[in-house]
Design a protein around this motif. Structure first.
Motif, PDB file in Angstrom:
ATOM      1  N   ASP A 121      65.685  47.363  67.041  1.00  0.00           N
ATOM      2  CA  ASP A 121      64.642  48.384  67.068  1.00  0.00           C
ATOM      3  C   ASP A 121      63.776  48.227  65.833  1.00  0.00           C
ATOM      4  O   ASP A 121      64.271  48.278  64.701  1.00  0.00           O
ATOM      5  CB  ASP A 121      65.291  49.775  67.091  1.00  0.00           C
ATOM      6  N   THR A 124      63.699  51.431  63.150  1.00  0.00           N
ATOM      7  CA  THR A 124      64.877  51.832  62.369  1.00  0.00           C
ATOM      8  C   THR A 124      65.712  50.659  61.870  1.00  0.00           C
ATOM      9  O   THR A 124      66.506  50.830  60.953  1.00  0.00           O
ATOM     10  CB  THR A 124      65.786  52.733  63.226  1.00  0.00           C
ATOM     11  N   LEU A 171      63.726  59.711  62.255  1.00  0.00           N
ATOM     12  CA  LEU A 171      64.498  58.704  62.998  1.00  0.00           C
ATOM     13  C   LEU A 171      65.142  57.701  62.046  1.00  0.00           C
ATOM     14  O   LEU A 171      66.310  57.320  62.221  1.00  0.00           O
ATOM     15  CB  LEU A 171      63.585  57.982  63.992  1.00  0.00           C
ATOM     16  N   THR A 175      69.202  57.201  61.356  1.00  0.00           N
ATOM     17  CA  THR A 175      69.860  55.883  61.443  1.00  0.00           C
ATOM     18  C   THR A 175      70.661  55.590  60.194  1.00  0.00           C
ATOM     19  O   THR A 175      71.800  55.107  60.266  1.00  0.00           O
ATOM     20  CB  THR A 175      68.805  54.785  61.661  1.00  0.00           C
ATOM     21  N   ARG A 188      69.491  52.598  68.626  1.00  0.00           N
ATOM     22  CA  ARG A 188      68.516  53.591  69.083  1.00  0.00           C
ATOM     23  C   ARG A 188      68.175  53.221  70.519  1.00  0.00           C
ATOM     24  O   ARG A 188      67.531  52.211  70.771  1.00  0.00           O
ATOM     25  CB  ARG A 188      67.273  53.581  68.195  1.00  0.00           C
ATOM     26  N   PHE A 194      70.287  58.120  70.248  1.00  0.00           N
ATOM     27  CA  PHE A 194      71.069  57.079  69.578  1.00  0.00           C
ATOM     28  C   PHE A 194      72.417  56.916  70.281  1.00  0.00           C
ATOM     29  O   PHE A 194      72.887  57.829  70.969  1.00  0.00           O
ATOM     30  CB  PHE A 194      71.310  57.438  68.109  1.00  0.00           C
TER      31      PHE A 194
END
Length: 532
Positions: A121, A124, A171, A175, A188, A194
């Motif tokens: 992702d 993140t 976000l 994480t 994610r 998540f």
């Protein structure tokens, strides 16, 4: 391409020839390479499964092609595509092997970077959905996993209120906290959703892990421009991914949906019965769609009786499903699914047309018209222009709108919005009556009687049942009847099954009643036969 030749007649397959490219790739000179065992390029990295492929080829005298991790003279790693070809003597027996080596390190690195980009992702830095599923698929079959799915409550409001930059910061901060919990996998897998996978040994491990998770996410998030306390929905399941990790992921998702349905979004474990229920809902949805196409829904009519003269002056239309295999089905069997899936819109549209058509034909040439009531769900009132639709039904069927009453639930009235009031006023302007169904069981408020243009109140059967034996019920029912009389609103006593109940309602001044004491709901032709 680098070339080496090894003499396999020696016990340790010593190198007898290398070319210049071999020297350039490995950093070893010809003098340093000749006489060495050809395994020296692997150094101590001897656990590669491809080495077993080479060993088997040497034993059988066959060719082989593998990719190995090899090491140059300076100790640096390079990936080597090795193609081994046997060299045979006059009798056809292999005496040497020629090895053709090619440095593919750059290609391997590029492929690794592409895989990293594909499975990561970008916001993140954790796994994305595809990467998480791919890693979960390779989870050891004998190892038990705790799979957790979570999402951020009201995340769209955070984005809308604080801006997308702060939403992105939340976000990333989420994480970072998740990555400190010791999970083997962190991903994610949705906009604000998540997933985590933990290797666990016992139920105590599950409880301890969930406690650490909720404790970590429970503290405030100090973000640029805001200090937030965020609530998370959490669903989890334990098991082995096996050959179908998507099953576990789906089950954790179902548990997350359960968590989101609780007021405080408490962590919820997947319950197997939920999967059965979901399967049944899907099957029921398909059956309802087919039933609509096959015109299997019918209406039965329960008479409403005027106690003063015993005449039938109204009827409540009640839906039934004539299932081709299971026979006549009550609405409790299918209406919940119809509302969940939105099929209630199609069923309700069909139903109102059918009841209006029946009412129009039934009342034709009658000196005293019978009023038919029809139950309307909140979805129908909020997802369609009910006034315009009712007008079309009146035009199509020719029904006298004063012979139609729409029965509403108290939850609809509890909304108390200007939009809902406008809908009710529009229906009354058409001449259609409005009734509160099951009055007294939901969000009862006398304000409904003052604010909304109601024409009828139906006293719920829970108040009528046992009326002669309950002083509290008598006080409540008598008060509702008196209110209806003062406000000019009809009052109907529902669920009358005993003569004593009928007598007491009559004594209190309730002129209209409905219940099995007089008649059960009847098919259209049977109702027509008694309502003369």
């Amino acid at each position: 391409m680098g070339i080496l030749v090894a003499d396999i007649r020696s016990a340790d397959s010593r190198i007898v020839y290398v070319n210049n490219t071999f020297e350039a790739i490995t950093g070893y000179s010809r003098k340093e390479a000749i006489g060495k065992n050809c395994r020296y390029l692997q150094g101590s990295d001897r656990l590669q499964p491809e080495i077993d492929v080479i060993r088997a080829a040497l034993e059988t005298g066959e060719a082989a092609q593998v990719r190995l991790r090899n090491y140059r003279k300076d100790g640096s790693l390079f990936w080597n595509d090795l193609h081994l070809v046997p060299i045979v003597d006059a009798a056809g027996a292999p005496t040497h092997y020629a090895g053709f080596i090619r440095d593919v390190s750059e290609g391997v690195a590029t492929a690794s970077r592409l895989e990293q980009m594909t499975h990561t992702d970008q916001l993140t830095g954790c796994l994305n959905r595809d990467g998480f599923v791919a890693k979960l698929s390779s989870w050891p079959a004998s190892s038990r996993v705790l799979l957790v799915k979570l999402d951020i409550a009201r995340f769209h409001e955070i984005n809308g209120g604080y801006g997308y930059d702060l939403g992105d910061a939340l976000l990333r901060a989420t994480t970072q906290r998740l990555e400190t919990l010791g999970a083997e996998l962190v991903g994610r897998v949705g906009n604000d959703q998540f997933a985590l996978a933990f290797a666990i040994g016992s139920d105590a491990d599950v409880a301890e892990t969930l406690e650490r998770l909720t404790r970590s996410l429970g503290s405030r998030f100090a973000l640029p421009g805001a200090d937030l306390r965020v609530r998370f929905g959490i669903g989890f399941v334990t098991g082995s991914p096996g050959a179908d990790p998507m099953t576990l992921a789906r089950q954790a998702g179902a548990a997350l949906a359960d968590s989101k349905a609780t007021p405080l979004r408490r962590p919820c474990e997947f319950v197997a019965e939920r999967e059965v229920q979901a399967h049944n809902r899907l099957k029921m949805t398909s059956e309802l769609q087919r039933a609509l196409s096959a015109d299997e829904f019918v209406y039965h009519y329960q008479p409403q009786v005027n106690l003063a003269n015993g005449r039938i002056v109204g009827a409540e239309a009640l839906i039934r499903w004539e299932h081709p295999l299971f026979g006549l089905q009550q609405p409790g069997r299918f209406m919940g699914v119809a509302e969940e899936t939105g099929l209630i819109l199609d069923i309700g549209a069909m139903g109102l047309r059918e009841v209006a058509r029946f009412a129009s034909g039934f009342n034709r040439n009658r000196a005293e018209a019978v009023c038919f009531s029809f139950n309307v769900s909140s979805i129908e009132l909020t997802h369609r222009d009910m006034v315009a639709f009712a007008r079309r039904v009146i035009d199509e069927t020719g029904v006298d709108p004063t012979c139609l009453t729409l029965e509403l639930t108290e939850s609809l009235l509890a909304e108390d919005s200007s939009e809902m009031l406008s809908i009710f006023q529009g229906l009354r302007e058409l001449g259609i009556g409005l009734s509160i169904d099951d009055f007294g069981t939901g969000y009862s408020s006398l304000r409904y009687l003052e604010r909304f243009p109601l024409t009828e109140i139906k006293i719920d059967r829970s108040f009528v049942s046992g009326l002669p034996h309950s002083a509290a019920k008598r006080v409540i029912v008598e008060a509702v009847i008196r209110l209806g009389s003062e406000l000019g609103v009809r009052v109907v006593g529902e669920g009358v099954e005993q003569q004593t109940e009928r007598d007491m309602l009559a004594e209190m001044g309730c002129s209209l009643v409905q219940g099995y004491l007089f008649s059960p709901p009847l098919p259209a032709d049977a109702f027509s036969a008694i309502a003369v």
